[in-house]
Design a protein around this motif. Structure first.
Motif, PDB file in Angstrom:
ATOM      1  N   TYR A   6       0.898  -1.245   0.132  1.00  0.00           N
ATOM      2  CA  TYR A   6       0.018  -0.038  -0.054  1.00  0.00           C
ATOM      3  C   TYR A   6       0.839   1.292  -0.018  1.00  0.00           C
ATOM      4  O   TYR A   6       0.390   2.427  -0.571  1.00  0.00           O
ATOM      5  CB  TYR A   6      -1.078  -0.060   1.158  1.00  0.00           C
ATOM      6  CG  TYR A   6      -1.874  -1.290   1.063  1.00  0.00           C
ATOM      7  CD1 TYR A   6      -3.101  -1.078   0.188  1.00  0.00           C
ATOM      8  CD2 TYR A   6      -1.825  -2.404   1.962  1.00  0.00           C
ATOM      9  CE1 TYR A   6      -4.042  -2.070  -0.076  1.00  0.00           C
ATOM     10  CE2 TYR A   6      -2.826  -3.015   1.716  1.00  0.00           C
ATOM     11  CZ  TYR A   6      -3.704  -3.242   0.771  1.00  0.00           C
ATOM     12  OH  TYR A   6      -4.733  -4.178   0.659  1.00  0.00           O
ATOM     13  N   ILE A   7       2.066   1.043   0.667  1.00  0.00           N
ATOM     14  CA  ILE A   7       2.896   2.359   0.629  1.00  0.00           C
ATOM     15  C   ILE A   7       3.520   2.696  -1.001  1.00  0.00           C
ATOM     16  O   ILE A   7       3.222   3.742  -1.338  1.00  0.00           O
ATOM     17  CB  ILE A   7       4.153   2.167   1.296  1.00  0.00           C
ATOM     18  CG1 ILE A   7       3.747   2.112   3.085  1.00  0.00           C
ATOM     19  CG2 ILE A   7       5.184   3.118   1.089  1.00  0.00           C
ATOM     20  CD1 ILE A   7       4.772   1.662   3.911  1.00  0.00           C
ATOM     21  N   ARG A   8       3.645   1.621  -1.605  1.00  0.00           N
ATOM     22  CA  ARG A   8       4.396   1.909  -3.132  1.00  0.00           C
ATOM     23  C   ARG A   8       3.100   2.392  -3.813  1.00  0.00           C
ATOM     24  O   ARG A   8       3.348   3.216  -4.749  1.00  0.00           O
ATOM     25  CB  ARG A   8       4.755   0.562  -3.610  1.00  0.00           C
ATOM     26  CG  ARG A   8       6.171   0.251  -3.076  1.00  0.00           C
ATOM     27  CD  ARG A   8       6.659  -1.061  -3.651  1.00  0.00           C
ATOM     28  NE  ARG A   8       7.869  -1.633  -3.075  1.00  0.00           N
ATOM     29  CZ  ARG A   8       8.604  -2.467  -3.709  1.00  0.00           C
ATOM     30  NH1 ARG A   8       8.158  -3.316  -4.718  1.00  0.00           N
ATOM     31  NH2 ARG A   8       9.654  -3.130  -3.108  1.00  0.00           N
ATOM     32  N   ARG A   9       1.925   1.616  -3.742  1.00  0.00           N
ATOM     33  CA  ARG A   9       0.704   2.014  -4.336  1.00  0.00           C
ATOM     34  C   ARG A   9       0.220   3.483  -4.040  1.00  0.00           C
ATOM     35  O   ARG A   9      -0.165   4.201  -4.921  1.00  0.00           O
ATOM     36  CB  ARG A   9      -0.336   1.164  -4.399  1.00  0.00           C
ATOM     37  CG  ARG A   9      -0.015  -0.098  -4.998  1.00  0.00           C
ATOM     38  CD  ARG A   9      -1.099  -1.240  -5.226  1.00  0.00           C
ATOM     39  NE  ARG A   9      -0.570  -2.319  -6.030  1.00  0.00           N
ATOM     40  CZ  ARG A   9      -1.013  -2.561  -7.487  1.00  0.00           C
ATOM     41  NH1 ARG A   9      -1.611  -1.578  -7.877  1.00  0.00           N
ATOM     42  NH2 ARG A   9      -0.335  -3.842  -7.584  1.00  0.00           N
ATOM     43  N   GLY A  10       0.420   3.605  -2.857  1.00  0.00           N
ATOM     44  CA  GLY A  10       0.053   5.262  -2.365  1.00  0.00           C
ATOM     45  C   GLY A  10       1.110   6.192  -3.178  1.00  0.00           C
ATOM     46  O   GLY A  10       0.552   7.256  -3.455  1.00  0.00           O
ATOM     47  N   LEU A  14       0.148   9.309  -5.318  1.00  0.00           N
ATOM     48  CA  LEU A  14       0.675  10.724  -5.660  1.00  0.00           C
ATOM     49  C   LEU A  14       1.353  11.250  -6.755  1.00  0.00           C
ATOM     50  O   LEU A  14       1.232  12.334  -6.931  1.00  0.00           O
ATOM     51  CB  LEU A  14       1.619  10.690  -4.244  1.00  0.00           C
ATOM     52  CG  LEU A  14       0.754  10.627  -2.724  1.00  0.00           C
ATOM     53  CD1 LEU A  14       1.899  10.744  -1.463  1.00  0.00           C
ATOM     54  CD2 LEU A  14      -0.282  11.535  -2.792  1.00  0.00           C
ATOM     55  N   VAL A  15       2.245  10.120  -7.297  1.00  0.00           N
ATOM     56  CA  VAL A  15       2.880  10.581  -8.522  1.00  0.00           C
ATOM     57  C   VAL A  15       1.858  10.900  -9.386  1.00  0.00           C
ATOM     58  O   VAL A  15       2.108  12.022 -10.292  1.00  0.00           O
ATOM     59  CB  VAL A  15       4.111   9.672  -8.856  1.00  0.00           C
ATOM     60  CG1 VAL A  15       4.451   9.687 -10.313  1.00  0.00           C
ATOM     61  CG2 VAL A  15       5.046   9.608  -7.828  1.00  0.00           C
ATOM     62  N   ALA A  16       0.800  10.334  -9.660  1.00  0.00           N
ATOM     63  CA  ALA A  16      -0.152  10.260 -10.950  1.00  0.00           C
ATOM     64  C   ALA A  16      -1.029  11.711 -10.571  1.00  0.00           C
ATOM     65  O   ALA A  16      -1.298  12.376 -11.315  1.00  0.00           O
ATOM     66  CB  ALA A  16      -0.880   9.117 -10.704  1.00  0.00           C
ATOM     67  N   ALA A  17      -1.174  11.980  -9.324  1.00  0.00           N
ATOM     68  CA  ALA A  17      -2.158  12.954  -8.958  1.00  0.00           C
ATOM     69  C   ALA A  17      -1.276  14.444  -8.782  1.00  0.00           C
ATOM     70  O   ALA A  17      -1.831  15.353  -8.853  1.00  0.00           O
ATOM     71  CB  ALA A  17      -2.781  12.936  -7.565  1.00  0.00           C
ATOM     72  N   ALA A  18      -0.108  14.453  -8.611  1.00  0.00           N
ATOM     73  CA  ALA A  18       0.821  15.522  -8.532  1.00  0.00           C
ATOM     74  C   ALA A  18       0.912  16.597  -9.666  1.00  0.00           C
ATOM     75  O   ALA A  18       0.435  17.727  -9.420  1.00  0.00           O
ATOM     76  CB  ALA A  18       2.232  15.083  -8.385  1.00  0.00           C
ATOM     77  N   PRO A  19       0.734  16.256 -10.970  1.00  0.00           N
ATOM     78  CA  PRO A  19       0.418  17.384 -11.916  1.00  0.00           C
ATOM     79  C   PRO A  19      -1.043  17.624 -12.093  1.00  0.00           C
ATOM     80  O   PRO A  19      -1.311  18.848 -12.323  1.00  0.00           O
ATOM     81  CB  PRO A  19       0.681  16.729 -13.084  1.00  0.00           C
ATOM     82  CG  PRO A  19       0.923  15.356 -12.966  1.00  0.00           C
ATOM     83  CD  PRO A  19       0.962  14.977 -11.631  1.00  0.00           C
TER      84      PRO A  19
END
Length: 137
Positions: A6-10, A14-19
């Motif tokens: 869940y940490i990696r997927r989290g 976050l990487v996907a949502a950052a932009p």
């Protein structure tokens, strides 16, 4: 056997949502406080949209057009998309054009089309357990 990390997927989420996050904030600000004209932000966002359109074309349209023109895939060479550039331009455009509904809307469109960006990377690799999950060995 793979165990969901869940940490990696989290982190992936976050990487996907950052932009996307600054664009949504800019859009909300522009709608609630009135949209402001930010020419430099618009110029950068339009550049990001151009990169996104190129990446989308290279990923989805180019091969189909080649197949239609030549009748087969013989001689077709795969061309890589321009990675990360569109995402970087979207973020810069969101910062420079903060509060402009037009910049935010075009930036969201660019993120949706930019197959070389962070968001598409996470979407396309989400099902790959070897990248996102841990082995229990």
């Amino acid at each position: 056997m793979k165990r969901t990390s869940y940490i990696r997927r989290g982190i992936g989420f976050l990487v996907a949502a950052a932009p996307v996050a600054p664009l949504v904030a800019s859009l909300v600000h522009g709608v609630t406080r009135g949209s402001e004209s930010r020419r430099l932000g618009l110029a950068v966002t339009l550049a990001a949209l151009a990169i996104a359109a190129l990446n989308f074309h290279l990923s989805f349209l180019r091969e189909r057009l080649y197949l239609r023109a030549n009748g087969s895939r013989e001689g077709y060479r795969n061309v890589s998309v321009v990675p990360i550039v569109g995402t970087a331009l979207v973020v810069v455009g969101a910062v420079l054009g903060f509060g402009s509904s037009i910049c935010a809307t075009l930036g969201l469109l660019a993120v949706a089309l930019d197959t070389g960006g962070f968001t598409w990377f996470v979407i396309c690799t989400w099902g790959d357990a070897s990248l996102w999950d841990r082995s229990t060995r």
